[in-house]
Enzyme design. Structure first.
Site, PDB file in Angstrom:
ATOM      1  CB  CYS A 337      32.268   6.210  56.414  1.00 59.13           C
ATOM      2  SG  CYS A 337      30.942   7.400  56.417  1.00 59.13           S
ATOM      3  CD  GLU A 338      37.712   4.190  57.278  1.00 58.11           C
ATOM      4  OE1 GLU A 338      37.991   2.977  57.375  1.00 58.11           O
ATOM      5  OE2 GLU A 338      37.833   4.846  56.229  1.00 58.11           O
TER       6      GLU A 338
END
Ligand SMILES: *Cc1c(COP(=O)(O)O)cnc(C)c1O
Length: 387
Positions: A337-338
Protein backbone atom coordinates in the site's frame (compact mmCIF):
# COMPACT_ATOMS: atom_id res chain seq x y z
CA UNK A 1 25.38 -18.25 -18.62
CA UNK A 2 21.93 -16.93 -19.45
CA UNK A 3 18.95 -17.22 -17.18
CA UNK A 4 17.76 -20.83 -17.16
CA UNK A 5 14.04 -20.31 -17.74
CA UNK A 6 13.10 -23.99 -17.57
CA UNK A 7 14.82 -24.32 -14.21
CA UNK A 8 12.93 -21.34 -12.82
CA UNK A 9 9.57 -22.53 -14.13
CA UNK A 10 10.22 -25.88 -12.51
CA UNK A 11 11.18 -24.28 -9.15
CA UNK A 12 8.00 -22.22 -9.19
CA UNK A 13 6.14 -25.53 -8.81
CA UNK A 14 8.10 -26.30 -5.61
CA UNK A 15 8.47 -22.93 -3.89
CA UNK A 16 5.96 -20.21 -3.11
CA UNK A 17 6.57 -16.96 -5.00
CA UNK A 18 8.15 -14.52 -4.60
CA UNK A 19 11.60 -15.99 -3.99
CA UNK A 20 15.18 -14.99 -4.60
CA UNK A 21 17.07 -17.13 -7.06
CA UNK A 22 20.83 -17.07 -6.61
CA UNK A 23 22.84 -18.37 -9.55
CA UNK A 24 25.86 -19.84 -7.83
CA UNK A 25 27.56 -20.63 -11.15
CA UNK A 26 27.53 -16.94 -12.05
CA UNK A 27 28.68 -16.02 -8.53
CA UNK A 28 31.72 -18.30 -8.73
CA UNK A 29 32.55 -17.14 -12.27
CA UNK A 30 32.43 -13.54 -10.99
CA UNK A 31 34.61 -14.35 -7.99
CA UNK A 32 37.12 -16.13 -10.27
CA UNK A 33 37.30 -13.11 -12.56
CA UNK A 34 37.73 -10.68 -9.68
CA UNK A 35 40.34 -12.78 -7.91
CA UNK A 36 42.43 -13.33 -11.05
CA UNK A 37 42.35 -9.64 -11.90
CA UNK A 38 43.27 -8.55 -8.34
CA UNK A 39 46.01 -11.15 -7.92
CA UNK A 40 47.78 -9.75 -10.95
CA UNK A 41 48.67 -6.65 -8.89
CA UNK A 42 48.58 -8.34 -5.49
CA UNK A 43 45.56 -6.18 -4.54
CA UNK A 44 43.48 -7.29 -1.54
CA UNK A 45 39.73 -7.48 -1.98
CA UNK A 46 37.27 -7.38 0.90
CA UNK A 47 33.67 -8.33 0.30
CA UNK A 48 31.18 -5.75 1.61
CA UNK A 49 28.77 -7.97 3.54
CA UNK A 50 25.98 -5.45 3.55
CA UNK A 51 25.27 -6.12 -0.15
CA UNK A 52 24.19 -9.69 0.54
CA UNK A 53 24.74 -11.60 3.77
CA UNK A 54 23.12 -14.89 2.84
CA UNK A 55 25.13 -17.63 4.53
CA UNK A 56 25.64 -19.81 1.42
CA UNK A 57 26.75 -16.75 -0.55
CA UNK A 58 29.11 -15.68 2.26
CA UNK A 59 30.77 -19.06 2.67
CA UNK A 60 31.25 -19.27 -1.10
CA UNK A 61 32.94 -15.85 -1.16
CA UNK A 62 35.11 -16.55 1.90
CA UNK A 63 36.31 -19.80 0.31
CA UNK A 64 38.07 -17.67 -2.32
CA UNK A 65 40.15 -16.01 0.36
CA UNK A 66 38.51 -12.59 0.13
CA UNK A 67 38.54 -10.41 3.24
CA UNK A 68 35.39 -8.87 4.73
CA UNK A 69 34.18 -5.30 4.92
CA UNK A 70 31.67 -4.84 7.74
CA UNK A 71 29.48 -1.95 8.82
CA UNK A 72 28.13 -3.38 12.09
CA UNK A 73 29.23 -5.61 14.94
CA UNK A 74 26.80 -8.28 13.83
CA UNK A 75 28.35 -8.25 10.36
CA UNK A 76 31.77 -8.90 11.93
CA UNK A 77 30.40 -11.92 13.81
CA UNK A 78 28.51 -13.17 10.74
CA UNK A 79 31.61 -12.79 8.56
CA UNK A 80 33.71 -14.83 10.98
CA UNK A 81 30.98 -17.49 11.32
CA UNK A 82 30.99 -17.86 7.56
CA UNK A 83 34.69 -18.38 7.15
CA UNK A 84 36.15 -14.87 6.77
CA UNK A 85 39.31 -14.24 8.74
CA UNK A 86 39.29 -11.45 11.36
CA UNK A 87 42.81 -10.59 10.09
CA UNK A 88 41.19 -9.59 6.84
CA UNK A 89 38.14 -7.84 8.26
CA UNK A 90 37.65 -4.08 8.10
CA UNK A 91 34.97 -2.27 10.12
CA UNK A 92 33.52 0.98 8.75
CA UNK A 93 30.58 3.15 9.74
CA UNK A 94 29.94 6.65 11.11
CA UNK A 95 28.13 5.38 14.18
CA UNK A 96 29.95 2.45 15.77
CA UNK A 97 28.54 1.69 19.24
CA UNK A 98 30.77 0.77 22.19
CA UNK A 99 29.42 -2.77 21.99
CA UNK A 100 30.35 -3.02 18.31
CA UNK A 101 33.83 -1.61 18.92
CA UNK A 102 34.32 -4.22 21.63
CA UNK A 103 33.37 -6.96 19.15
CA UNK A 104 36.07 -5.64 16.81
CA UNK A 105 38.61 -5.53 19.65
CA UNK A 106 37.76 -9.01 20.95
CA UNK A 107 37.98 -10.58 17.49
CA UNK A 108 41.15 -8.57 16.70
CA UNK A 109 40.05 -7.34 13.31
CA UNK A 110 42.42 -5.99 10.66
CA UNK A 111 41.24 -2.40 11.00
CA UNK A 112 38.64 0.02 12.26
CA UNK A 113 37.97 2.57 9.55
CA UNK A 114 37.46 5.67 11.70
CA UNK A 115 35.21 8.49 10.68
CA UNK A 116 35.62 11.11 13.42
CA UNK A 117 38.02 12.37 16.07
CA UNK A 118 35.71 11.41 18.88
CA UNK A 119 35.41 7.86 17.52
CA UNK A 120 39.22 7.47 17.66
CA UNK A 121 39.19 8.60 21.30
CA UNK A 122 36.45 6.13 22.19
CA UNK A 123 38.21 3.22 20.46
CA UNK A 124 41.39 4.17 22.34
CA UNK A 125 39.57 4.14 25.69
CA UNK A 126 37.91 0.79 25.04
CA UNK A 127 41.17 -0.75 23.75
CA UNK A 128 43.00 0.50 26.84
CA UNK A 129 40.47 -1.25 29.10
CA UNK A 130 41.23 -4.51 27.31
CA UNK A 131 44.97 -3.91 27.19
CA UNK A 132 44.90 -4.06 23.39
CA UNK A 133 46.16 -1.97 20.52
CA UNK A 134 43.50 -1.18 17.92
CA UNK A 135 44.65 -0.87 14.32
CA UNK A 136 42.83 1.96 12.61
CA UNK A 137 42.60 3.58 9.21
CA UNK A 138 41.32 7.11 8.75
CA UNK A 139 38.30 7.30 6.52
CA UNK A 140 39.03 10.41 4.53
CA UNK A 141 36.37 12.34 2.70
CA UNK A 142 38.11 12.88 -0.66
CA UNK A 143 35.53 15.33 -1.99
CA UNK A 144 35.24 13.41 -5.27
CA UNK A 145 31.91 13.23 -7.07
CA UNK A 146 30.96 9.67 -8.00
CA UNK A 147 28.27 10.83 -10.46
CA UNK A 148 25.77 8.40 -9.06
CA UNK A 149 22.37 8.79 -7.38
CA UNK A 150 22.49 11.38 -4.58
CA UNK A 151 21.43 8.85 -1.95
CA UNK A 152 24.44 6.65 -2.75
CA UNK A 153 27.07 9.37 -3.08
CA UNK A 154 29.31 9.33 -0.02
CA UNK A 155 32.54 11.13 -0.88
CA UNK A 156 31.47 14.78 -0.87
CA UNK A 157 32.08 17.24 1.96
CA UNK A 158 28.34 17.63 2.39
CA UNK A 159 27.98 13.88 3.13
CA UNK A 160 28.12 12.60 6.70
CA UNK A 161 30.96 10.17 5.99
CA UNK A 162 34.65 10.48 6.74
CA UNK A 163 37.17 13.00 8.00
CA UNK A 164 37.78 16.21 6.09
CA UNK A 165 41.10 17.70 5.05
CA UNK A 166 40.90 20.60 7.54
CA UNK A 167 40.79 18.12 10.45
CA UNK A 168 44.15 16.42 9.71
CA UNK A 169 46.24 18.50 12.12
CA UNK A 170 43.83 17.85 14.98
CA UNK A 171 43.81 14.14 14.13
CA UNK A 172 47.59 13.97 14.51
CA UNK A 173 47.39 15.60 17.93
CA UNK A 174 44.67 13.14 18.93
CA UNK A 175 46.73 10.18 17.74
CA UNK A 176 49.73 11.31 19.77
CA UNK A 177 47.57 11.08 22.88
CA UNK A 178 46.04 7.71 22.02
CA UNK A 179 48.49 5.08 23.22
CA UNK A 180 46.21 2.16 22.33
CA UNK A 181 45.73 3.12 18.71
CA UNK A 182 47.97 2.27 15.79
CA UNK A 183 47.34 4.16 12.58
CA UNK A 184 47.89 1.70 9.72
CA UNK A 185 46.10 3.13 6.72
CA UNK A 186 43.83 5.50 4.90
CA UNK A 187 40.34 4.60 3.75
CA UNK A 188 38.13 6.09 1.04
CA UNK A 189 34.71 5.20 -0.33
CA UNK A 190 33.09 7.56 -2.80
CA UNK A 191 29.72 5.99 -3.44
CA UNK A 192 27.90 3.08 -5.02
CA UNK A 193 26.79 1.89 -8.46
CA UNK A 194 29.58 3.87 -10.11
CA UNK A 195 29.72 3.21 -13.84
CA UNK A 196 31.63 6.29 -14.90
CA UNK A 197 35.07 4.94 -14.06
CA UNK A 198 36.72 8.35 -14.43
CA UNK A 199 35.49 8.94 -10.85
CA UNK A 200 38.05 6.35 -9.74
CA UNK A 201 40.79 8.10 -11.65
CA UNK A 202 39.87 11.34 -9.82
CA UNK A 203 39.95 9.40 -6.57
CA UNK A 204 43.47 8.09 -7.32
CA UNK A 205 44.73 11.61 -7.96
CA UNK A 206 43.18 12.83 -4.71
CA UNK A 207 44.68 9.91 -2.78
CA UNK A 208 48.13 10.78 -4.18
CA UNK A 209 47.74 14.35 -2.93
CA UNK A 210 46.52 13.27 0.48
CA UNK A 211 49.31 10.69 0.80
CA UNK A 212 51.78 13.50 0.17
CA UNK A 213 50.57 15.26 3.30
CA UNK A 214 51.19 12.13 5.39
CA UNK A 215 54.61 11.61 3.81
CA UNK A 216 55.54 15.20 4.65
CA UNK A 217 54.51 14.54 8.25
CA UNK A 218 56.62 11.35 8.24
CA UNK A 219 53.71 9.05 8.86
CA UNK A 220 54.10 5.59 7.39
CA UNK A 221 50.92 3.94 6.22
CA UNK A 222 50.86 0.20 5.60
CA UNK A 223 47.77 0.24 3.48
CA UNK A 224 45.46 2.32 1.36
CA UNK A 225 41.85 1.22 1.06
CA UNK A 226 39.93 2.72 -1.84
CA UNK A 227 36.55 1.22 -0.90
CA UNK A 228 34.03 -0.15 -3.34
CA UNK A 229 31.13 1.14 -5.39
CA UNK A 230 31.96 -0.47 -8.71
CA UNK A 231 28.67 -0.62 -10.63
CA UNK A 232 27.06 -3.40 -12.64
CA UNK A 233 25.10 -3.35 -15.92
CA UNK A 234 21.49 -3.34 -14.77
CA UNK A 235 20.34 -2.73 -18.35
CA UNK A 236 22.04 -5.68 -20.08
CA UNK A 237 22.80 -8.34 -17.50
CA UNK A 238 23.01 -11.11 -20.11
CA UNK A 239 25.46 -9.19 -22.28
CA UNK A 240 27.62 -8.08 -19.32
CA UNK A 241 27.04 -10.58 -16.51
CA UNK A 242 30.53 -10.00 -15.09
CA UNK A 243 32.06 -6.60 -14.40
CA UNK A 244 35.29 -5.66 -16.17
CA UNK A 245 37.47 -6.17 -13.10
CA UNK A 246 40.67 -6.01 -15.15
CA UNK A 247 39.82 -2.55 -16.43
CA UNK A 248 38.84 -1.44 -12.95
CA UNK A 249 42.05 -2.55 -11.22
CA UNK A 250 44.15 -1.23 -14.12
CA UNK A 251 42.97 2.33 -13.29
CA UNK A 252 44.52 2.06 -9.84
CA UNK A 253 47.67 0.48 -11.22
CA UNK A 254 47.96 3.35 -13.69
CA UNK A 255 47.09 6.31 -11.48
CA UNK A 256 47.60 5.49 -7.82
CA UNK A 257 51.11 6.04 -6.44
CA UNK A 258 51.65 3.44 -3.76
CA UNK A 259 54.62 3.72 -1.43
CA UNK A 260 57.07 0.82 -1.25
CA UNK A 261 55.50 -2.16 0.58
CA UNK A 262 52.15 -0.39 0.81
CA UNK A 263 49.16 -2.67 0.22
CA UNK A 264 46.12 -1.60 -1.77
CA UNK A 265 42.72 -2.78 -0.53
CA UNK A 266 39.27 -2.73 -2.11
CA UNK A 267 35.78 -3.28 -0.71
CA UNK A 268 33.47 -4.62 -3.37
CA UNK A 269 29.85 -5.49 -2.72
CA UNK A 270 27.47 -5.10 -5.63
CA UNK A 271 30.05 -5.95 -8.31
CA UNK A 272 30.45 -9.42 -6.78
CA UNK A 273 26.85 -10.36 -6.04
CA UNK A 274 24.50 -8.02 -7.91
CA UNK A 275 23.99 -9.85 -11.18
CA UNK A 276 23.76 -13.39 -9.80
CA UNK A 277 20.43 -12.73 -8.03
CA UNK A 278 16.92 -12.69 -9.47
CA UNK A 279 13.68 -11.89 -7.74
CA UNK A 280 11.15 -14.37 -9.11
CA UNK A 281 7.54 -13.31 -8.85
CA UNK A 282 4.14 -14.26 -10.22
CA UNK A 283 1.63 -12.02 -11.97
CA UNK A 284 -1.52 -11.79 -9.87
CA UNK A 285 -3.64 -9.46 -11.96
CA UNK A 286 -3.63 -7.39 -15.11
CA UNK A 287 -5.47 -4.12 -14.78
CA UNK A 288 -6.12 -1.98 -17.80
CA UNK A 289 -5.91 1.71 -17.00
CA UNK A 290 -6.74 4.80 -19.02
CA UNK A 291 -3.21 5.48 -20.11
CA UNK A 292 -1.32 2.48 -18.90
CA UNK A 293 -1.82 -1.18 -18.12
CA UNK A 294 -0.70 -2.53 -14.77
CA UNK A 295 0.83 -5.92 -14.19
CA UNK A 296 0.36 -6.52 -10.48
CA UNK A 297 2.88 -9.05 -9.19
CA UNK A 298 3.19 -10.83 -5.85
CA UNK A 299 6.60 -9.30 -4.99
CA UNK A 300 6.81 -5.78 -3.70
CA UNK A 301 9.13 -3.13 -2.32
CA UNK A 302 9.34 -5.34 0.76
CA UNK A 303 11.50 -7.81 -1.21
CA UNK A 304 13.37 -5.30 -3.39
CA UNK A 305 13.25 -1.70 -2.25
CA UNK A 306 15.82 -0.24 -4.67
CA UNK A 307 13.33 1.12 -7.24
CA UNK A 308 11.29 2.82 -4.50
CA UNK A 309 14.32 4.06 -2.55
CA UNK A 310 16.72 5.14 -5.30
CA UNK A 311 14.55 5.20 -8.41
CA UNK A 312 16.76 2.31 -9.49
CA UNK A 313 16.27 0.51 -12.77
CA UNK A 314 15.89 -3.28 -12.83
CA UNK A 315 15.36 -5.23 -16.02
CA UNK A 316 12.06 -7.09 -15.92
CA UNK A 317 11.34 -10.20 -17.98
CA UNK A 318 8.26 -12.32 -18.42
CA UNK A 319 9.84 -15.75 -18.51
CA UNK A 320 6.62 -17.60 -19.23
CA UNK A 321 6.43 -15.98 -22.65
CA UNK A 322 8.86 -15.69 -25.54
CA UNK A 323 10.71 -12.38 -25.45
CA UNK A 324 10.50 -12.10 -29.23
CA UNK A 325 7.06 -10.57 -29.26
CA UNK A 326 7.46 -8.03 -26.48
CA UNK A 327 5.23 -5.28 -27.81
CA UNK A 328 3.00 -4.30 -24.91
CA UNK A 329 3.71 -1.81 -22.13
CA UNK A 330 2.96 -2.37 -18.47
CA UNK A 331 3.65 -0.63 -15.20
CA UNK A 332 4.91 -3.54 -13.12
CA UNK A 333 3.76 -2.94 -9.56
CA UNK A 334 3.67 -4.78 -6.24
CA UNK A 335 0.83 -5.30 -3.76
CA UNK A 336 2.13 -2.97 -1.02
CA UNK A 337 0.00 0.00 0.00
CA UNK A 338 2.45 2.63 -1.26
CA UNK A 339 2.47 4.38 -4.63
CA UNK A 340 6.24 3.99 -4.82
CA UNK A 341 5.79 0.21 -4.82
CA UNK A 342 6.53 0.01 -8.52
CA UNK A 343 9.31 -2.04 -10.15
CA UNK A 344 9.16 -0.28 -13.49
CA UNK A 345 7.02 2.07 -15.53
CA UNK A 346 6.14 1.40 -19.17
CA UNK A 347 8.05 -1.86 -19.21
CA UNK A 348 8.00 -3.52 -22.63
CA UNK A 349 6.75 -7.07 -22.20
CA UNK A 350 4.99 -9.71 -24.28
CA UNK A 351 1.23 -9.93 -23.72
CA UNK A 352 1.16 -10.80 -20.04
CA UNK A 353 -1.50 -12.63 -18.08
CA UNK A 354 -2.37 -13.82 -14.62
CA UNK A 355 -0.06 -16.66 -13.53
CA UNK A 356 2.91 -15.64 -15.69
CA UNK A 357 6.30 -15.77 -14.01
CA UNK A 358 8.35 -12.62 -14.01
CA UNK A 359 12.07 -12.26 -13.23
CA UNK A 360 13.29 -8.98 -11.80
CA UNK A 361 16.93 -9.09 -12.73
CA UNK A 362 20.11 -8.16 -10.83
CA UNK A 363 18.52 -8.43 -7.40
CA UNK A 364 21.55 -10.04 -5.74
CA UNK A 365 22.83 -6.86 -4.08
CA UNK A 366 20.77 -4.75 -1.65
CA UNK A 367 17.72 -6.95 -2.23
CA UNK A 368 17.30 -9.66 0.39
CA UNK A 369 19.36 -7.66 2.94
CA UNK A 370 16.85 -4.83 2.81
CA UNK A 371 13.78 -7.07 2.86
CA UNK A 372 11.27 -6.15 5.53
CA UNK A 373 7.91 -7.28 6.82
CA UNK A 374 5.87 -4.17 6.12
CA UNK A 375 2.23 -5.18 5.64
CA UNK A 376 3.19 -8.26 7.73
CA UNK A 377 4.63 -10.00 4.72
CA UNK A 378 6.85 -13.07 4.95
CA UNK A 379 10.57 -12.79 4.18
CA UNK A 380 10.92 -14.94 1.05
CA UNK A 381 13.04 -18.04 0.61
CA UNK A 382 16.22 -18.35 -1.41
CA UNK A 383 16.63 -20.95 -4.14
CA UNK A 384 20.20 -21.73 -5.22
CA UNK A 385 20.90 -22.66 -8.81
CA UNK A 386 24.21 -24.50 -8.78
CA UNK A 387 24.55 -24.68 -12.56
C1 LIG B 1 28.60 -0.13 1.04
C2 LIG B 1 30.05 -0.03 1.18
C3 LIG B 1 30.89 -0.72 0.29
C4 LIG B 1 30.38 -1.54 -0.87
O1 LIG B 1 29.69 -0.79 -1.80
P1 LIG B 1 29.26 -1.44 -3.20
O2 LIG B 1 28.65 -0.33 -3.93
O3 LIG B 1 28.29 -2.53 -2.91
O4 LIG B 1 30.52 -1.97 -3.84
C5 LIG B 1 32.25 -0.61 0.49
N1 LIG B 1 32.76 0.14 1.51
C6 LIG B 1 31.99 0.79 2.38
C7 LIG B 1 32.61 1.57 3.47
C8 LIG B 1 30.61 0.73 2.24
O5 LIG B 1 29.84 1.41 3.11
Amino acid sequence: MELNRDYILQKVEQYPTPFYLYRMDLLTATLDACKNAADKYNYKVHYALKANSDSHVLSTISSYGFGADCVSGQEILTAIENGFSPNHTAFAGVGKTDEEINIGLDTEIFTFNCESIQEIEVINELAEKKGKIARIALRINPNVNANTHKYITTGLEENKFGINRWEFETILKTLEQCQNIKLTGLHFHIGSQIVDLSAYRSLCLRVNEIQQWFIEHRILLEHINVGGGLGIDYYQPDLNPIVDFEGFFAIFNDFLELQPHQELHFELGRALVGTMGELITKVLYIKNGQRTNFAIVDAGMTELIRPALYQAYHKIENISKSTHNADEFYDVVGPICESSDCFGKRVKLPQTERGDIVAIRCAGAYGQVMANQYNLRKIPEVVYYEG
